[in-house]
Design a protein around this motif. Structure first.
Motif, mmCIF file in Angstrom:
data_model
loop_
_atom_site.group_PDB
_atom_site.id
_atom_site.type_symbol
_atom_site.label_atom_id
_atom_site.label_comp_id
_atom_site.label_asym_id
_atom_site.label_seq_id
_atom_site.Cartn_x
_atom_site.Cartn_y
_atom_site.Cartn_z
ATOM 1 N N GLU A 1 0.852 -1.186 0.000
ATOM 2 C CA GLU A 1 0.000 0.000 0.000
ATOM 3 C C GLU A 1 0.889 1.237 0.000
ATOM 4 O OE1 GLU A 1 -3.603 2.159 2.556
ATOM 5 O OE2 GLU A 1 -2.293 0.680 3.520
ATOM 6 N N ARG A 2 0.563 2.156 -0.895
ATOM 7 C CA ARG A 2 1.289 3.424 -0.920
ATOM 8 C C ARG A 2 1.005 4.193 0.370
ATOM 9 N NH1 ARG A 2 5.462 5.083 -3.035
ATOM 10 N NH2 ARG A 2 4.804 4.367 -5.103
ATOM 11 N N THR A 3 2.048 4.691 1.011
ATOM 12 C CA THR A 3 1.886 5.516 2.198
ATOM 13 C C THR A 3 2.275 6.953 1.883
ATOM 14 O OG1 THR A 3 4.131 5.056 3.002
ATOM 15 C CG2 THR A 3 2.373 3.562 3.733
ATOM 16 N N ALA A 4 1.986 7.829 2.819
ATOM 17 C CA ALA A 4 2.329 9.243 2.658
ATOM 18 C C ALA A 4 2.680 9.805 4.025
ATOM 19 C CB ALA A 4 1.151 10.022 2.050
ATOM 20 N N PRO A 5 3.546 10.808 4.088
ATOM 21 C CA PRO A 5 3.894 11.408 5.377
ATOM 22 C C PRO A 5 2.647 11.948 6.074
ATOM 23 C CG PRO A 5 5.365 12.184 3.630
ATOM 24 C CD PRO A 5 4.257 11.456 2.961
ATOM 25 N N ASP A 6 2.568 11.727 7.410
ATOM 26 C CA ASP A 6 1.400 12.205 8.147
ATOM 27 C C ASP A 6 1.635 13.544 8.827
ATOM 28 O OD1 ASP A 6 3.066 11.607 10.260
ATOM 29 O OD2 ASP A 6 1.793 10.032 11.106
ATOM 30 N N GLY A 7 2.840 14.122 8.617
ATOM 31 C CA GLY A 7 3.137 15.405 9.212
ATOM 32 C C GLY A 7 3.650 15.342 10.633
ATOM 33 N N HIS A 8 3.721 14.134 11.189
ATOM 34 C CA HIS A 8 4.182 13.965 12.569
ATOM 35 C C HIS A 8 5.337 12.968 12.656
ATOM 36 C CE1 HIS A 8 0.653 16.251 13.848
ATOM 37 N NE2 HIS A 8 -0.081 15.451 13.077
ATOM 38 N N GLY A 9 6.009 12.725 11.552
ATOM 39 C CA GLY A 9 7.134 11.800 11.537
ATOM 40 C C GLY A 9 6.764 10.384 11.178
ATOM 41 N N GLY A 10 5.452 10.118 11.038
ATOM 42 C CA GLY A 10 4.997 8.790 10.657
ATOM 43 C C GLY A 10 4.425 8.792 9.254
ATOM 44 N N VAL A 11 3.706 7.735 8.920
ATOM 45 C CA VAL A 11 3.075 7.640 7.599
ATOM 46 C C VAL A 11 1.639 7.177 7.782
ATOM 47 C CG1 VAL A 11 5.194 7.184 6.326
ATOM 48 C CG2 VAL A 11 3.926 5.266 7.293
ATOM 49 N N THR A 12 0.858 7.439 6.772
ATOM 50 C CA THR A 12 -0.534 6.988 6.752
ATOM 51 C C THR A 12 -0.815 6.320 5.418
ATOM 52 O OG1 THR A 12 -2.829 7.693 7.047
ATOM 53 C CG2 THR A 12 -1.382 9.185 5.836
ATOM 54 N N GLY A 13 -1.730 5.347 5.417
ATOM 55 C CA GLY A 13 -2.070 4.656 4.190
ATOM 56 C C GLY A 13 -2.888 5.519 3.257
ATOM 57 N N THR A 14 -2.742 5.278 1.961
ATOM 58 C CA THR A 14 -3.482 6.055 0.960
ATOM 59 C C THR A 14 -4.564 5.240 0.264
ATOM 60 O OG1 THR A 14 -1.969 5.490 -0.843
ATOM 61 C CG2 THR A 14 -1.410 7.423 0.513
ATOM 62 N N GLY A 15 -4.574 3.934 0.478
ATOM 63 C CA GLY A 15 -5.540 3.083 -0.204
ATOM 64 C C GLY A 15 -5.128 2.688 -1.605
ATOM 65 N N VAL A 16 -3.988 3.181 -2.066
ATOM 66 C CA VAL A 16 -3.467 2.831 -3.385
ATOM 67 C C VAL A 16 -2.475 1.675 -3.242
ATOM 68 C CG1 VAL A 16 -2.165 3.659 -5.385
ATOM 69 C CG2 VAL A 16 -3.750 5.194 -4.188
ATOM 70 N N HIS A 17 -2.628 0.653 -4.054
ATOM 71 C CA HIS A 17 -1.816 -0.552 -3.927
ATOM 72 C C HIS A 17 -0.950 -0.783 -5.160
ATOM 73 C CE1 HIS A 17 -4.983 -1.231 -0.904
ATOM 74 N NE2 HIS A 17 -4.060 -1.916 -0.265
ATOM 75 N N GLU A 18 0.150 -1.483 -4.935
ATOM 76 C CA GLU A 18 1.060 -1.853 -6.022
ATOM 77 C C GLU A 18 1.608 -3.242 -5.734
ATOM 78 O OE1 GLU A 18 5.452 -0.620 -7.856
ATOM 79 O OE2 GLU A 18 4.267 0.882 -6.778
ATOM 80 N N ASP A 19 1.606 -4.093 -6.737
ATOM 81 C CA ASP A 19 2.163 -5.436 -6.614
ATOM 82 C C ASP A 19 3.567 -5.460 -7.205
ATOM 83 O OD1 ASP A 19 -0.275 -6.094 -5.574
ATOM 84 O OD2 ASP A 19 -0.962 -7.249 -7.313
ATOM 85 N N VAL A 20 4.496 -6.035 -6.451
ATOM 86 C CA VAL A 20 5.879 -6.155 -6.900
ATOM 87 C C VAL A 20 6.213 -7.639 -7.011
ATOM 88 C CG1 VAL A 20 8.302 -5.653 -6.387
ATOM 89 C CG2 VAL A 20 6.520 -3.968 -5.811
ATOM 90 N N GLU A 21 6.650 -8.059 -8.172
ATOM 91 C CA GLU A 21 6.974 -9.466 -8.413
ATOM 92 C C GLU A 21 8.145 -9.902 -7.540
ATOM 93 O OE1 GLU A 21 8.825 -12.329 -11.941
ATOM 94 O OE2 GLU A 21 8.321 -10.227 -12.367
ATOM 95 N N ALA A 22 8.094 -11.122 -7.036
ATOM 96 C CA ALA A 22 9.209 -11.687 -6.265
ATOM 97 C C ALA A 22 9.026 -13.183 -6.119
ATOM 98 C CB ALA A 22 9.293 -11.032 -4.887
ATOM 99 N N GLN A 23 10.104 -13.910 -6.299
ATOM 100 C CA GLN A 23 10.125 -15.337 -5.991
ATOM 101 C C GLN A 23 10.881 -15.601 -4.683
ATOM 102 O OE1 GLN A 23 11.449 -14.303 -9.275
ATOM 103 N NE2 GLN A 23 9.270 -14.183 -9.795
ATOM 104 N N LEU A 24 11.438 -14.518 -4.118
ATOM 105 C CA LEU A 24 12.121 -14.583 -2.823
ATOM 106 C C LEU A 24 11.801 -13.294 -2.080
ATOM 107 C CD1 LEU A 24 14.233 -15.742 -0.784
ATOM 108 C CD2 LEU A 24 15.992 -14.549 -2.122
ATOM 109 N N VAL A 25 11.365 -13.429 -0.828
ATOM 110 C CA VAL A 25 11.069 -12.272 0.017
ATOM 111 C C VAL A 25 11.841 -12.425 1.316
ATOM 112 C CG1 VAL A 25 9.299 -11.006 1.300
ATOM 113 C CG2 VAL A 25 8.776 -11.916 -0.977
ATOM 114 N N LEU A 26 12.591 -11.393 1.674
ATOM 115 C CA LEU A 26 13.334 -11.371 2.929
ATOM 116 C C LEU A 26 12.830 -10.200 3.763
ATOM 117 C CD1 LEU A 26 16.972 -11.974 1.595
ATOM 118 C CD2 LEU A 26 15.412 -13.672 2.579
ATOM 119 N N ARG A 27 12.348 -10.478 4.946
ATOM 120 C CA ARG A 27 11.900 -9.400 5.831
ATOM 121 C C ARG A 27 13.043 -9.011 6.763
ATOM 122 N NH1 ARG A 27 9.344 -14.045 7.796
ATOM 123 N NH2 ARG A 27 10.045 -14.620 9.900
#
Length: 458
Positions: free
Chosen positions: A297-323
């Motif tokens: 989900e696309r986020t945006a600055p909330d003006g207080h040092g954090g972020v807030t969700g925008t409801g806009v999504h993007e899929d990124v291809e991956a066959q390997l995910v490392l958290r």
């Protein structure tokens, strides 16, 4: 005579041992440095990336401490199990300092994390660093084309770099042969390192970040539109108020933002993309129950040092995910534990039981303060703890001990690896490297380490 056990032989444990024997307030202190592994140095051996030889050279200074005649290294000694519970250890020493780190990684807490091909960066680092507990797998590298690394710290940068780096540059390191071979067969050509916040809030250091842009045969790119979402990036005047590291990071990213995305040019078959203001919300599955991508989900600055969700999504291809979103301490049987903080409750390093200091029990390092700071941060942390211990030394030393703890360990069925055993492991790793036409190569399994040390693993 004050006999102290330090549990953990990483930087915090070694710095605690060094401070204990070098102080002048209490003469005659003897320290046993205990480690569950047969090899010392903790994360310097098993966490620092193998291609960062300058940082790994810190092992030399740790080695000098452990060779002090007042300090004894005892590896292959697990504290907290049935053979050696915490209470028994306290019976064998006047004081015990726990420096056991933070061994558990944080989860993303989103659907799909159970899919094959989704791993923690911790597991990946342990694998290519030759940790004997690491799974003997290749992380699906031969069948992967794209990888996503979730996180914006130095560990995220490390695993991104290792995925993109050519094996010709990794061969001179001490990386275990199975890991080197799997990386040589890797099909990964695209690596996306993704952060939920902006570039000015990244936790990576400039040196680590800049290194991504110097890898042979690798093109590094940052999305200028995402960078521009950061108020500090868009306003150079505001950026002047940032810490120096954050300012330098933005300048590095500006240089990469000028490149056009797309297919890597001939002769540069691998690409690293740094993405910002994207929060993972789901791991997407594909055939055979394997990961196929990550939905953000696309986020945006909330003006207080954090972020807030925008409801806009993007899929990124991956066959390997490392958290790579942080670490947590794990409970040690017999010690109090704060599950919310992932630390042992303490006051200036004194372990607290029901709010009161437990006589003779102390903590230092990440299990004391949480997974924060760099290697050097462990030195003042250890000094504070040792200062508390020395204040208690008069009362601690009055207690009579049963004898040499080493005899008690052996009687309990433990098979400690002493310093000569570790030197034998070093020699065996040098021999292994020569046999492979490389320099020193790590032995990555328990049986190999214990056989090299001449220890009975039974």
């Amino acid at each position: 005579m004050l006999r102290v056990a330090v549990v953990g032989s990483g930087p915090s444990g070694v710095y605690a041992a060094q401070t204990l024997v070098q102080q002048r307030e209490v003469p005659g202190v003897l320290v046993d440095v205990l480690d569950r592994l047969p090899a010392p140095y903790g994360l310097v051996r098993y966490g620092v990336a193998p291609d960062h030889e300058k940082i790994k050279s810190l092992q030399g200074s740790l080695r000098t401490v452990l060779e002090d005649e007042r300090i004894r290294f005892l590896g292959n000694v697990e504290v907290g199990g049935t053979a050696l519970p915490a209470q028994r250890l306290l019976e064998l020493y006047h004081a015990v300092v726990y420096c056991v780190g933070a061994a558990r990684d944080r989860m993303l807490g989103i659907p799909g994390e159970e899919l094959a091909g989704v791993h923690s960066a911790t597991a990946f680092v342990s694998w290519y660093s030759g940790h004997p507990d690491a799974a003997a797998e290749a992380f699906g590298l031969p069948g992967a084309d794209a990888a996503v690394v979730v996180g914006a710290g130095n560990v995220a940068v490390d695993v991104t770099r290792i995925l993109a780096r050519g094996t010709a540059e990794l061969a001179p390191t001490d990386m275990p042969q199975p890991a080197l071979g799997a990386l040589a067969d890797s099909g990964v050509r695209r690596v996306s390192m993704v952060a939920r916040r902006g570039p000015s809030q990244g936790k990576f250091t400039t040196k680590e970040l800049r290194e991504l842009g110097t890898l042979p045969g690798v093109e590094t790119w940052a999305d200028p539109a995402e960078l521009a979402l950061d108020p500090m990036y868009a306003d150079p005047g505001a950026a002047a108020a940032l810490p120096a590291v954050a300012r330098r990071n933005l300048e590095v990213l500006r240089g990469w933002a000028g490149k056009e995305p797309g297919e890597a040019p001939d002769g540069e078959p691998r690409r690293i993309a740094l993405r910002f203001y994207l929060r993972p919300v789901e791991i997407l599955g594909g055939p055979g129950g394997r990961v196929a991508g990550v939905r953000f989900e696309r986020t945006a600055p909330d003006g207080h040092g954090g972020v807030t969700g925008t409801g806009v999504h993007e899929d990124v291809e991956a066959q390997l995910v490392l958290r790579s979103v942080g670490y947590m301490g794990v409970p040690l049987t017999g010690l109090p534990f704060d599950p919310a903080r992932g630390t042992v409750p303490h006051a200036a390093g004194r372990v607290l039981r029901a709010g009161r200091a437990s006589v003779g029990e102390y903590v230092a390092g990440w299990i004391k303060r949480g997974p924060t700071g760099v290697i050097g941060t462990n030195r003042p942390c250890a000094k504070e703890t040792v200062s508390s211990l020395l204040q208690d030394a008069g009362a601690l030393a009055r207690r009579e001990l049963p004898g040499d703890p080493l005899a008690a360990f052996r009687a309990a069925g433990l098979h400690p690896v002493e310093w000569p055993g570790w030197l034998a492991i070093e020699s065996a790793e040098e021999d292994l490297g020569r046999s492979l036409g490389r320099r020193t190569v790590k032995i990555p399994d328990w049986r190999g380490l214990l056989d090299a040390a001449g220890a009975d693993p039974a």
